[in-house]
Design an enzyme around this catalytic site. Structure first.
Site, PDB file in Angstrom:
ATOM      1  N   LYS A  60      23.489 -28.233  -0.511  1.00  0.00           N
ATOM      2  CA  LYS A  60      24.005 -28.404  -2.059  1.00  0.00           C
ATOM      3  C   LYS A  60      23.764 -29.721  -2.164  1.00  0.00           C
ATOM      4  CE  LYS A  60      29.057 -28.544  -4.538  1.00  0.00           C
ATOM      5  NZ  LYS A  60      28.481 -30.089  -4.030  1.00  0.00           N
ATOM      6  N   ASP A 114      18.013 -39.385   8.748  1.00  0.00           N
ATOM      7  CA  ASP A 114      17.210 -39.812   7.215  1.00  0.00           C
ATOM      8  C   ASP A 114      17.066 -41.573   8.717  1.00  0.00           C
ATOM      9  OD1 ASP A 114      16.480 -38.250   6.609  1.00  0.00           O
ATOM     10  OD2 ASP A 114      17.379 -38.769   4.252  1.00  0.00           O
ATOM     11  N   SER A 141      27.357 -29.822   0.895  1.00  0.00           N
ATOM     12  CA  SER A 141      27.460 -31.224   0.451  1.00  0.00           C
ATOM     13  C   SER A 141      27.904 -32.911   0.729  1.00  0.00           C
ATOM     14  CB  SER A 141      29.374 -30.532  -0.586  1.00  0.00           C
ATOM     15  OG  SER A 141      29.914 -31.409  -1.241  1.00  0.00           O
TER      16      SER A 141
END
Length: 548
Positions: free
Chosen positions: A315, A301, A290
């Site tokens: 998740k 990223d 999460s």
């Protein structure tokens, strides 16, 4: 049996409603609601026994929501405290982890400085009575409800304690405002390398993490390890704020998309960063989920951190709360989240179930390639894949049995009852004397032993009989093999000392130094930590991130 039939009927009706709500016209939804309403009225009117209305409806609601996804939940007015604890990390109580055991509900760990710890409760204490009511036979959830209450209110506990006098003890405890820490430990683990362990994303997480980062940098940290192994996530806003500590203000770190183009929301960092250049490593495992994956994925990223460990949980769903009549609350999945590269890391598509209702992870072959800010390839659809993977050895059966059946836990309770102090977590060792005491503590008659080798020989012996290979010669060979592979508990404990000692050490240290002591000890022999330190103290970090 009749009661089960009632509940089965409710499950069927609610499943129809769930299906209708996702793909049916409004007229069909209205029709199914009418059917359910009529069915329940008929049951209430004509069923031979009385029906607990609240229990029946709550059971039906739970069945419907479970058919959607595991994260959409209903909280009745009686369960509001549970939800507030999830979001704030605060509750009124005694401040102790409790657990179910074969002896009853016991204290697993009182938090350091909590009312439970200050009153003298110890791990292993068994709950007998709370405020004059017996709790023997109750579940840990029911005992937890009785322990919680208004901060400042009093409660009386009657407990049973083993190992010293096996005595019955009474405690008068004033409940307090319990704040579960997001950062149970931080410190310098190598010269110039700071370490922060944080376990959840609540309203208090950002200030705790910020304080830890500022303190470590002031103490000389030139790089940081963020340990989010086992961090199950929490508030999205908390994750965005924590990312803001290491990224320029205004950086886009997350996009959530719900139903329709108007339900897209872009999250950008809004707090003042502490250091946008300090080298970072993030530790993750299968329990990282999460909001913890939002932080991990965004840093990966944006090529801001090297990720080390095992693939995270996966998740990628966002929940919001909706108020319901009679003080009810619905926590409902309203969107999917996408990290800066554009990928969705959700590992399971709950909208596409197998014929039996089960769901499976998206296979790696169906995942898509995305690019980081620097052009590195990353994939969607299955959690965050670390830049450096750590392969941990599997736990063998003996170690599993020792931990599962609380042998190390109970031994630590006995040890602490007869030893006032132990060395610090930085230097503590399970000595020959301590390990010998542990071996003597285990009762072979009560030890639940998975004798894998012996069972395998017995099964092979039976197969040989069935297949017609059993004769005097074969039987003699089987007898020799069985004697060679016959388990000896003392021998097995000796050869597994290296595997068992860390569990024993952490349990003992917990009795004196609480969770912080366990963490400090575990960092002494941690392959992920060693890998992180190597990355942070050599040119490897730049090589992995594609930076010179």
């Amino acid at each position: 049996m009749k009661k089960l039939t009632i509940f089965a009927s409710l499950f069927i009706i609610i499943s129809v409603l769930a299906s209708a709500a996702t793909r049916s016209k409004k007229s069909e939804i209205s029709r199914n609601l009418d059917i359910f309403n009529a069915l329940y009225k008929e049951l209430q009117t004509f069923y031979v026994d009385s029906i607990d209305a609240e229990k029946s409806i709550n059971t039906a609601i739970a069945a419907m929501l479970n058919d959607i996804d595991p994260y959409t939940e209903y909280f009745s007015s009686k369960e509001q405290d549970k939800f507030r604890t999830m979001t704030t990390g605060e509750y009124g109580g005694i401040g102790s982890i409790i657990q179910q055991s074969d002896k009853g509900v016991i204290v697993s760990e009182p938090y350091e400085g909590s009312p439970a710890q200050l009153a003298g409760l110890r791990p292993g204490d068994i709950f007998l009575m709370i405020d004059g009511d017996s709790v023997t036979g109750l579940t840990s959830d029911k005992v937890s409800e009785k322990l919680k209450g208004q901060s400042g209110s009093m409660l009386k506990l009657v407990m049973k304690r083993h190992w010293v006098t096996d005595s019955i003890l009474e405690f008068d405890i004033k409940r307090g405002k319990i704040q579960m820490p997001s950062v149970p430990y931080y410190g310098m683990i190598r010269p110039g390398v700071g370490y922060i362990s944080f376990t959840t994303f609540s309203e208090k997480s950002y200030p705790e993490v910020r304080a830890a980062v500022e303190r470590l940098i002031s103490e000389g940290a030139k790089s940081l390890i963020l340990d989010m192994r086992g961090n199950g996530g929490g508030l999205v806003e908390s994750a965005v704020d924590i990312l803001g500590l290491f990224l320029p203000k205004g950086t886009t770190v997350l996009t959530t998309r719900g139903k329709g183009v108007l339900n897209e929301k872009v999250y950008r960092t809004s707090v003042s960063p502490i250091d946008t250049k300090i080298p970072l490593v993030v530790l993750v495992d299968g329990g990282t989920a999460s909001s913890a994956e939002i932080v991990t994925g965004a840093l990966q990223d944006l090529d801001r951190a090297v990720i080390i460990g095992n693939r995270s949980f996966g998740k990628g769903l966002v929940q919001s709360t909706r108020e319901l009549p009679y003080d009810g609350l619905l926590k409902v999945t309203v969107a999917k989240y996408y990290i800066p590269s554009g990928r969705l890391i959700q590992a399971i598509d709950y909208s596409h179930r197998n014929p039996d209702g089960s769901v499976a992870r998206i296979p790696d072959s169906l995942t898509n390639v995305f690019k980081t800010a620097g052009g590195r390839e990353v994939r969607d659809g299955g959690g965050i894949t670390p830049d450096i993977k750590i392969e941990y050895p599997e736990v063998n059966r003996l170690t599993y049995n020792v931990v599962r059946d609380n042998w190390a836990f109970d031994f630590a309770n006995k040890y602490a009852a007869t030893h006032d102090t132990v060395p610090s977590p930085e230097t503590f060792e399970v000595t020959d004397e301590i390990y010998g005491q542990f071996k003597d503590f285990i009762d072979p008659k009560r030890f639940n032993y998975d004798k894998v080798c012996e069972n395998a020989v017995d099964q092979l012996r039976e197969i040989a009989k069935i297949e017609g290979y059993m004769n005097d010669s074969t039987k003699a060979q089987f007898d020799i093999l069985a004697s060679m592979l016959k388990h000896d508990l003392g021998h097995d404990l000796d050869i597994n000392r290296k595997n068992l000692s860390p569990y024993i050490a952490r349990e003992i240290l917990n009795r004196y130094y609480f969770n912080k002591g366990e963490i400090i000890y575990s960092l002494r022999d941690d392959e992920a930590i060693d890998s992180a330190v190597t990355v942070l103290t050599t040119p490897r970090l730049g090589e992995i991130l594609g930076k010179k």
